[in-house]
Design an enzyme around this catalytic site. Structure first.
Site, PDB file in Angstrom:
ATOM      1  N   HIS A  77      19.352  38.584  63.182  1.00 27.32           N
ATOM      2  CA  HIS A  77      18.044  38.444  63.845  1.00 27.32           C
ATOM      3  C   HIS A  77      17.985  37.095  64.567  1.00 27.32           C
ATOM      4  O   HIS A  77      18.469  36.089  64.054  1.00 27.32           O
ATOM      5  CB  HIS A  77      16.913  38.566  62.815  1.00 27.32           C
ATOM      6  CG  HIS A  77      15.594  38.797  63.466  1.00 27.32           C
ATOM      7  ND1 HIS A  77      14.891  37.800  64.085  1.00 27.32           N
ATOM      8  CD2 HIS A  77      14.872  39.930  63.644  1.00 27.32           C
ATOM      9  CE1 HIS A  77      13.781  38.305  64.607  1.00 27.32           C
ATOM     10  NE2 HIS A  77      13.745  39.608  64.351  1.00 27.32           N
ATOM     11  N   GLY A  85       7.122  39.065  69.071  1.00 24.06           N
ATOM     12  CA  GLY A  85       5.872  38.435  68.637  1.00 24.06           C
ATOM     13  C   GLY A  85       5.049  37.847  69.767  1.00 24.06           C
ATOM     14  O   GLY A  85       4.095  37.108  69.530  1.00 24.06           O
ATOM     15  N   SER A 125       7.510  43.360  70.206  1.00 25.94           N
ATOM     16  CA  SER A 125       6.142  43.790  70.542  1.00 25.94           C
ATOM     17  C   SER A 125       6.025  45.303  70.735  1.00 25.94           C
ATOM     18  O   SER A 125       5.277  45.763  71.597  1.00 25.94           O
ATOM     19  CB  SER A 125       5.617  43.025  71.766  1.00 25.94           C
ATOM     20  OG  SER A 125       5.587  41.638  71.507  1.00 25.94           O
ATOM     21  N   ASN A 167      10.324  45.294  59.910  1.00 19.18           N
ATOM     22  CA  ASN A 167      10.830  44.001  59.455  1.00 19.18           C
ATOM     23  C   ASN A 167       9.604  43.166  59.099  1.00 19.18           C
ATOM     24  O   ASN A 167       8.927  42.658  59.979  1.00 19.18           O
ATOM     25  CB  ASN A 167      11.642  43.352  60.581  1.00 19.18           C
ATOM     26  CG  ASN A 167      12.100  41.941  60.245  1.00 19.18           C
ATOM     27  OD1 ASN A 167      11.947  41.485  59.109  1.00 19.18           O
ATOM     28  ND2 ASN A 167      12.659  41.249  61.231  1.00 19.18           N
ATOM     29  N   LYS A 197       9.337  40.348  57.737  1.00 15.25           N
ATOM     30  CA  LYS A 197       9.520  38.883  57.861  1.00 15.25           C
ATOM     31  C   LYS A 197       8.841  38.177  56.671  1.00 15.25           C
ATOM     32  O   LYS A 197       8.755  38.760  55.600  1.00 15.25           O
ATOM     33  CB  LYS A 197       8.995  38.403  59.217  1.00 15.25           C
ATOM     34  CG  LYS A 197       9.601  39.208  60.392  1.00 15.25           C
ATOM     35  CD  LYS A 197       9.337  38.620  61.740  1.00 15.25           C
ATOM     36  CE  LYS A 197       9.944  39.519  62.820  1.00 15.25           C
ATOM     37  NZ  LYS A 197       9.747  38.998  64.178  1.00 15.25           N
ATOM     38  N   GLU A 238      15.688  35.055  64.887  1.00 18.75           N
ATOM     39  CA  GLU A 238      15.037  33.978  64.125  1.00 18.75           C
ATOM     40  C   GLU A 238      16.033  33.315  63.180  1.00 18.75           C
ATOM     41  O   GLU A 238      15.984  32.099  62.956  1.00 18.75           O
ATOM     42  CB  GLU A 238      13.824  34.548  63.366  1.00 18.75           C
ATOM     43  CG  GLU A 238      12.700  34.895  64.343  1.00 18.75           C
ATOM     44  CD  GLU A 238      11.766  35.996  63.869  1.00 18.75           C
ATOM     45  OE1 GLU A 238      11.796  36.384  62.690  1.00 18.75           O
ATOM     46  OE2 GLU A 238      10.990  36.481  64.725  1.00 18.75           O
ATOM     47  N   GLU A 279      16.793  43.234  70.698  1.00 17.11           N
ATOM     48  CA  GLU A 279      15.505  42.546  70.636  1.00 17.11           C
ATOM     49  C   GLU A 279      15.513  41.364  71.600  1.00 17.11           C
ATOM     50  O   GLU A 279      16.031  40.285  71.258  1.00 17.11           O
ATOM     51  CB  GLU A 279      15.252  42.024  69.220  1.00 17.11           C
ATOM     52  CG  GLU A 279      15.228  43.096  68.161  1.00 17.11           C
ATOM     53  CD  GLU A 279      14.422  42.684  66.933  1.00 17.11           C
ATOM     54  OE1 GLU A 279      13.539  43.441  66.554  1.00 17.11           O
ATOM     55  OE2 GLU A 279      14.670  41.597  66.388  1.00 17.11           O
TER      56      GLU A 279
HETATM   57  P1  13P Z   1       7.421  41.956  66.763  1.00 19.31           P
HETATM   58  O1  13P Z   1       7.325  43.464  66.643  1.00 19.31           O
HETATM   59  O2  13P Z   1       6.393  41.254  65.930  1.00 19.31           O
HETATM   60  O3  13P Z   1       7.451  41.511  68.177  1.00 19.31           O
HETATM   61  O4  13P Z   1       8.818  41.534  66.112  1.00 19.31           O
HETATM   62  C1  13P Z   1       9.967  42.198  66.475  1.00 19.31           C
HETATM   63  C2  13P Z   1      11.047  41.793  65.562  1.00 19.31           C
HETATM   64  O5  13P Z   1      11.486  40.660  65.578  1.00 19.31           O
HETATM   65  C3  13P Z   1      11.571  42.794  64.616  1.00 19.31           C
HETATM   66  O6  13P Z   1      12.726  42.355  64.014  1.00 19.31           O
END
Ligand code: 13P
Length: 252
Positions: free
Chosen positions: A96, A174, A214, A9, A11, A98, A168
């Protein structure tokens, strides 16, 4: 048998040229050294059409990170599931954390998006997961169950076959703080049990449940070794070919 999947992903990180470079590099690396799992890259909308021309779709699947909750029409700035599909993409990430948090995507909105994605022949990587506060109150199971019930458990068994679940935990995204493989396995097994209650054993056994948060080459082997963890949804570590390939190689 359910699929093993490593999905990236990206982003909001790469401009068009950078995204093309990364897609080319990954395509070359995986053509030379075939993965032992399905690989998907989910990119911003602007990359999809171009990346679709670059990648060998036999080796790398393509997905969007979102789509509209409306079919078509006067929705300035939105991108429909049909448009995503027309680029050559096969997947879309929905739900997601976010998008739930920063763009106020409710379970009802996500339900519409999921239906439109499926109607247009896209597979959905549907994200669920609890916040730190919810984990500290030991509410993770009820949170993920409610997220499934709110947006995907309205689907028929046939429709649900096109859903990949990504667990997640928000506190792991992150942050560099990964769930332990035991913590992840425990909730993945729970998620599978909830799917079994709803759709039966066969569907539950066939559903891929990915871990995200992560995940990197150093912890992927331990996570992927767990029976209910079928791969990963990777943010930061999907932005460099070597890092992402390191995770893909965890399946070897
Ligand atoms: P990270 O791997 O940067 O922690 O992000 C995970 C994520 O949100 C994948 O959709």
């Amino acid at each position: 048998m359910r699929k093993k999947i490593v999905a990236g992903n990206w982003k909001m990180n790469k401009n068009l040229q950078e995204g093309i470079e990364l897609a080319k590099e990954l395509n070359e690396a995986l053509s030379a050294d075939k993965p032992n799992c399905d690989v998907v890259i989910c990119t911003p909308f602007i990359h999809l059409a171009k990346v679709s021309e670059i990648i060998d779709h036999e080796t790398i699947g393509l997905g969007a990170e979102n789509c509209a909750d409306k079919q078509k029409g006067a929705y300035t700035g939105e991108v429909s599931a049909e448009m995503v599909k027309s680029t050559g993409a096969e997947y879309v990430i929905l739900g997601h954390s976010e998008r739930r948090e920063y763009y106020n995507e409710t379970p009802e909105i996500l339900k519409e998006k999921v239906l439109l994605a499926l109607e247009n022949g896209l597979k959905v990587i549907f994200c669920i997961g609890e916040s730190l506060e919810q984990r500290e109150k030991n509410q993770q199971n009820e949170v993920v169950k409610a997220e499934l019930e709110g947006s995907v458990f309205n689907l028929s068994k046939e429709e649900f076959a096109n859903i990949v679940i990504a667990y997640e935990p928000i506190w792991a995204i992150g942050t560099g703080k990964t769930a332990t493989s035991e913590q992840a396995e425990e909730i993945h097994a729970y998620i599978r049990s909830v799917i079994e209650e709803k759709y039966g054993k066969e569907t539950a056994e066939n559903t891929s449940i990915l871990y995200g948060g992560s995940c990197k080459a150093s912890n992927a082997p331990e996570l992927f070794a767990k029976p209910d963890i079928d791969g990963g949804l990777i943010g930061g570590a999907s932005l460099k070919c070597a890092d992402f390939k390191g995770i893909i190689d965890a399946w070897k």
